[in-house]
Design a protein around this motif. Structure first.
Motif, short mmCIF file in Angstrom:
data_model
loop_
_atom_site.label_atom_id
_atom_site.label_comp_id
_atom_site.label_asym_id
_atom_site.label_seq_id
_atom_site.Cartn_x
_atom_site.Cartn_y
_atom_site.Cartn_z
N LEU A 41 0.83 -1.21 0.00
CA LEU A 41 0.00 0.00 0.00
C LEU A 41 0.86 1.26 0.00
O LEU A 41 0.46 2.29 0.54
CB LEU A 41 -0.94 0.00 1.22
CG LEU A 41 -2.10 -0.99 1.14
CD1 LEU A 41 -2.80 -1.08 2.47
CD2 LEU A 41 -3.08 -0.58 0.06
N GLY A 42 2.03 1.17 -0.62
CA GLY A 42 2.89 2.34 -0.71
C GLY A 42 2.14 3.48 -1.39
O GLY A 42 1.39 3.26 -2.34
N GLY A 43 2.30 4.71 -0.87
CA GLY A 43 1.68 5.87 -1.48
C GLY A 43 0.29 6.17 -0.97
O GLY A 43 -0.31 7.17 -1.33
N ARG A 44 -0.27 5.30 -0.09
CA ARG A 44 -1.62 5.57 0.41
C ARG A 44 -1.60 6.20 1.80
O ARG A 44 -2.61 6.20 2.49
CB ARG A 44 -2.44 4.26 0.48
CG ARG A 44 -2.65 3.55 -0.84
CD ARG A 44 -3.20 4.46 -1.95
NE ARG A 44 -4.44 5.13 -1.58
CZ ARG A 44 -5.64 4.63 -1.81
NH1 ARG A 44 -5.77 3.47 -2.40
NH2 ARG A 44 -6.73 5.28 -1.45
N GLU A 45 -0.45 6.75 2.23
CA GLU A 45 -0.35 7.19 3.63
C GLU A 45 -1.30 8.33 3.99
O GLU A 45 -1.66 8.50 5.14
CB GLU A 45 1.08 7.55 4.02
CG GLU A 45 1.89 8.33 3.03
CD GLU A 45 2.65 7.42 2.07
OE1 GLU A 45 3.21 7.94 1.10
OE2 GLU A 45 2.65 6.21 2.26
N ASP A 46 -1.74 9.14 3.00
CA ASP A 46 -2.60 10.27 3.34
C ASP A 46 -4.09 9.93 3.27
O ASP A 46 -4.94 10.78 3.54
CB ASP A 46 -2.30 11.45 2.42
CG ASP A 46 -0.91 12.01 2.70
OD1 ASP A 46 -0.49 11.95 3.87
OD2 ASP A 46 -0.25 12.50 1.76
N ALA A 47 -4.42 8.70 2.88
CA ALA A 47 -5.84 8.32 2.81
C ALA A 47 -6.39 8.12 4.22
O ALA A 47 -5.65 7.86 5.16
CB ALA A 47 -5.98 7.03 2.02
N TYR A 48 -7.70 8.32 4.35
CA TYR A 48 -8.38 7.96 5.59
C TYR A 48 -8.91 6.53 5.44
O TYR A 48 -9.25 6.11 4.33
CB TYR A 48 -9.53 8.92 5.88
CG TYR A 48 -9.07 10.25 6.45
CD1 TYR A 48 -8.75 10.36 7.79
CD2 TYR A 48 -8.94 11.38 5.65
CE1 TYR A 48 -8.31 11.55 8.34
CE2 TYR A 48 -8.50 12.58 6.19
CZ TYR A 48 -8.19 12.66 7.52
OH TYR A 48 -7.75 13.85 8.05
N PRO A 49 -8.98 5.79 6.55
CA PRO A 49 -9.39 4.38 6.46
C PRO A 49 -10.66 4.17 5.63
O PRO A 49 -10.74 3.21 4.85
CB PRO A 49 -9.61 3.98 7.91
CG PRO A 49 -8.64 4.83 8.66
CD PRO A 49 -8.60 6.14 7.92
N ARG A 50 -11.64 5.08 5.76
CA ARG A 50 -12.91 4.87 5.08
C ARG A 50 -12.78 4.95 3.56
O ARG A 50 -13.68 4.53 2.83
CB ARG A 50 -13.93 5.89 5.57
CG ARG A 50 -15.25 5.26 5.90
CD ARG A 50 -16.10 6.18 6.76
NE ARG A 50 -15.76 6.05 8.16
CZ ARG A 50 -16.51 6.51 9.15
NH1 ARG A 50 -17.63 7.13 8.88
NH2 ARG A 50 -16.15 6.35 10.40
N GLN A 51 -11.66 5.51 3.09
CA GLN A 51 -11.47 5.61 1.64
C GLN A 51 -10.84 4.35 1.06
O GLN A 51 -10.60 4.28 -0.14
CB GLN A 51 -10.60 6.83 1.33
CG GLN A 51 -11.27 8.14 1.74
CD GLN A 51 -10.30 9.31 1.84
OE1 GLN A 51 -9.10 9.12 2.02
NE2 GLN A 51 -10.81 10.52 1.74
N LEU A 52 -10.55 3.37 1.92
CA LEU A 52 -9.90 2.15 1.47
C LEU A 52 -10.89 0.99 1.47
O LEU A 52 -11.88 1.00 2.21
CB LEU A 52 -8.74 1.79 2.40
CG LEU A 52 -7.64 2.85 2.58
CD1 LEU A 52 -6.62 2.37 3.60
CD2 LEU A 52 -6.96 3.14 1.25
N SER A 53 -10.60 -0.03 0.65
CA SER A 53 -11.44 -1.23 0.67
C SER A 53 -11.14 -2.01 1.95
O SER A 53 -10.15 -1.76 2.64
CB SER A 53 -11.11 -2.09 -0.54
OG SER A 53 -9.87 -2.73 -0.36
N GLY A 54 -12.01 -2.97 2.25
CA GLY A 54 -11.82 -3.79 3.46
C GLY A 54 -10.47 -4.48 3.48
O GLY A 54 -9.77 -4.50 4.50
N GLY A 55 -10.08 -5.02 2.32
CA GLY A 55 -8.81 -5.73 2.26
C GLY A 55 -7.64 -4.79 2.51
O GLY A 55 -6.68 -5.13 3.22
#
Lengths: 262, 331
Positions: free
Chosen positions: A148-162
């Protein structure tokens, strides 16, 4: 302690003896013994209500045992042995012990108000005393490791369950635990997302991480586990290498459970 | 659903000019292409237009009477709006509200944490405090602190039922302003602690467990993990309490503290311009409440971080309502 030093290398990382726990009148753990050696992957199997989650949570002292003990790295969890008694530890001491054991939950339990990076840096800064900068560097490396490199600024809700569960694994790794506990890590996921999480877990196992995993993924147990422990009614009814336990279980309850999930 | 072909003869529904038979006869049904090319017409809501019209007329009447009724004496309102003692009263209202809310909420977080702790002594203490303070009218509390001297002429520090080291006469311990501060702070603490407790209970227990499993300490879990997630539940009710307290501070007039309302009362007691001076105070309360409501909007948006609820979008609240209703008249 001195007489134990010579066999420290062969002493199991986790030793559980005579663990009992009930919730009210409901006896959930009925004298469980379990050894997990360093670098081993142990899978806990069993029907729901068999006590596997409670057993796992006891290792992190999220459940307090009624009798028996859990030892991790030679230290009794949650208690101090003195003068023939086990004295309950204070919150601070338990907190220190918990930092050595990572845990991954069924519902991920990421902190929704923090970004992925903040989720990963919170504990290293607070517990291990890292600077924000070095914690962030470590977090980025861990995110790369779980893909998941590069996703550090996302909030959890913006990610899929996996993806969320993979962040949760990275978060658990960020405190550099000696032992990682997984409580049904793929049970809340859509079927097509299970594989990515299992792949990360397999990767971890291959890197030598000591893991105790509660799961219904028999394929994972067969492929990755060093030993499989089968619980029923709060007791260990079967344990051993996956090839033995999964291929020809001796116990009737284990046989019927396996035929139901396979 | 059965296919149109298999549907056979549609049942002979009673036909009236306004309600065509349902389902329509086969030969009356539109082709798929027609349906795909058709323009979507939103449901008309004439009731909303009618009620809007009534409201506009009533609003116009209100404005009209406010402007034309000379007995409101707007010129007097204007001349007293920035009057020295009014502004002093305004300042007192502002800082008393700020001080009471700040210290009240500090206490409230502690009281809520005590109520939720595993320690039965702290739990009972917290429950007892909230029960007592909520039971006593704020006016009585205020008078109680103000009149403390008549109840306990002197206070001493020492061994319970034994030797006394320090003794203080209470006659001048509580000025009106200090009594107001203490009484209202306790009041805010009791009510706000229930708001804070409700907010904390709204945070999933798994969050605490996850933080515990990471080895975070109790205080840090509360401050960094639980409280920020409790804020979206705490802020709206707290905004309510803050605006309520802004106006509730006016009860300090009973112990002769000159806040905004009492200052205008003092003036109209001399010149009998009752309505204009009450309007001066009211206008100031309206201005302050408006500012606080705007502030609350931004605070709520801040704590909506990471969630899909509220905030974020520019088209919220009134604008959304407006946009949602404007297409009525178009096309």
């Amino acid at each position: 302690m001195s007489e134990q030093i010579h066999d420290e290398s062969t002493r199991p990382l986790v030793r559980i003896r005579g663990l009992r726990k009930s919730f009210g009148a409901n006896l959930v753990l009925d004298g469980v013994d379990l050894d997990v050696h360093e670098g081993e992957v142990t899978v806990l199997l069993g029907p729901s209500g068999s006590g596997k989650s409670t057993l796992l949570r006891s290792i992190n002292h999220l459940e307090k045992p009624d009798a028996g003990f859990v030892e991790v790295g030679g230290e009794i969890i949650g208690f101090r042995h003195q003068g023939g008694s086990l004295h309950e530890l204070g919150h601070r001491a338990i907190t220190r012990q918990r930092a050595r054991v990572g845990m991954v939950f069924q519902q991920f339990n990421l902190f929704p108000h923090l970004t992925v990076l903040e989720n990963l840096t919170e504990a290293p800064v607070a517990v291990r005393g890292l600077s924000r900068k070095s914690a962030a560097l470590q977090a980025k490396a861990l995110l790369e490791r779980v893909g998941l490199g590069g996703r550090e600024d996302a909030y959890p809700r913006q990610l899929s369950g996996g993806q969320q569960q993979r962040v949760a694994i990275a978060r658990a790794l960020a405190v550099e635990p000696q032992l990682l506990l997984f409580d049904e890590p793929t049970s809340a996921l859509d079927p097509e997302l299970v594989g990515e999480v299992l792949a990360v877990m397999k990767d971890l196992a291959l890197s030598g991480m000591t893991m105790i995993v509660v799961t219904h993924e028999i394929g994972f147990a067969r492929e990755v586990a060093d030993s499989v422990v089968f619980l029923d009614g709060g007791r260990v009814i079967e344990s051993g290498p996956p090839a033995d336990v999964l291929a020809n279980p001796g116990h009737e309850r284990a046989r019927s459970f396996l035929s139901a999930v396979l | 659903m059965s296919s149109p072909v298999a549907a056979g003869h549609p049942p002979a529904a009673p036909s009236s000019p306004s309600a065509p038979p349902f389902p329509p006869a086969l030969h009356e049904r539109p082709e798929d292409e027609q349906l795909l090319a058709a323009k979507l017409v939103p449901l008309r809501r004439p009731g909303q237009w009618a009620s809007a019209l009534v409201l506009v007329v009533l609003l116009a009447m209100l404005v009209h009477t406010l402007l034309t009724n000379r007995r409101f004496q707007w010129d007097v309102v204007g001349s007293y709006f920035l009057n020295g003692s009014i502004v002093d009263g305004l300042k007192l209202t502002l800082w008393l509200t700020a001080a009471v809310m700040a210290s009240g909420y500090l206490l409230a977080v502690g009281v809520a944490a005590m109520r939720l702790s595993g320690n039965p002594v702290l739990r009972s203490l917290s429950f007892g405090f909230v029960w007592l303070v909520r039971s006593v009218p704020p006016l009585v509390q205020l008078l109680f602190w103000y009149e403390l001297a008549s109840l306990y002429p002197q206070l001493s520090l020492g061994i319970p039922f034994g030797h006394e080291f320090v003794t203080v006469r209470t006659a001048h311990l509580f000025s009106g302003i200090l009594a107001a501060f203490v009484g209202l702070t306790l009041d805010v603490a009791a009510f706000a602690s229930e708001i804070v407790r409700g907010g904390i209970l709204s945070v999933e227990h798994g969050q605490t467990e996850a933080a515990e499993a990471l080895g975070l300490g109790k205080v840090r879990i509360f401050r960094r993990i639980v409280l920020p997630q409790a804020m979206p539940a705490i802020v709206p009710a707290s905004g309510n309490l803050l605006i309520g307290m802004l106006k509730a501070t006016s009860i300090v007039s009973v112990i002769a503290v000159q806040d905004l309302l009492y200052s205008s009362q003092l003036i109209y007691n001399q010149n009998y311009l009752i309505i204009p001076l009450l309007l001066v105070a009211t206008l100031w309360y309206i201005i302050l409440t408006t500012l606080l409501s705007i502030g609350q909007f931004f605070v709520e948006r801040h704590y909506a971080r990471g969630s899909n609820r509220g905030g974020g979008s520019a088209r919220t609240g009134f604008w959304q309502l407006f946009r949602g209703n404007v297409p009525l008249g178009l096309s």
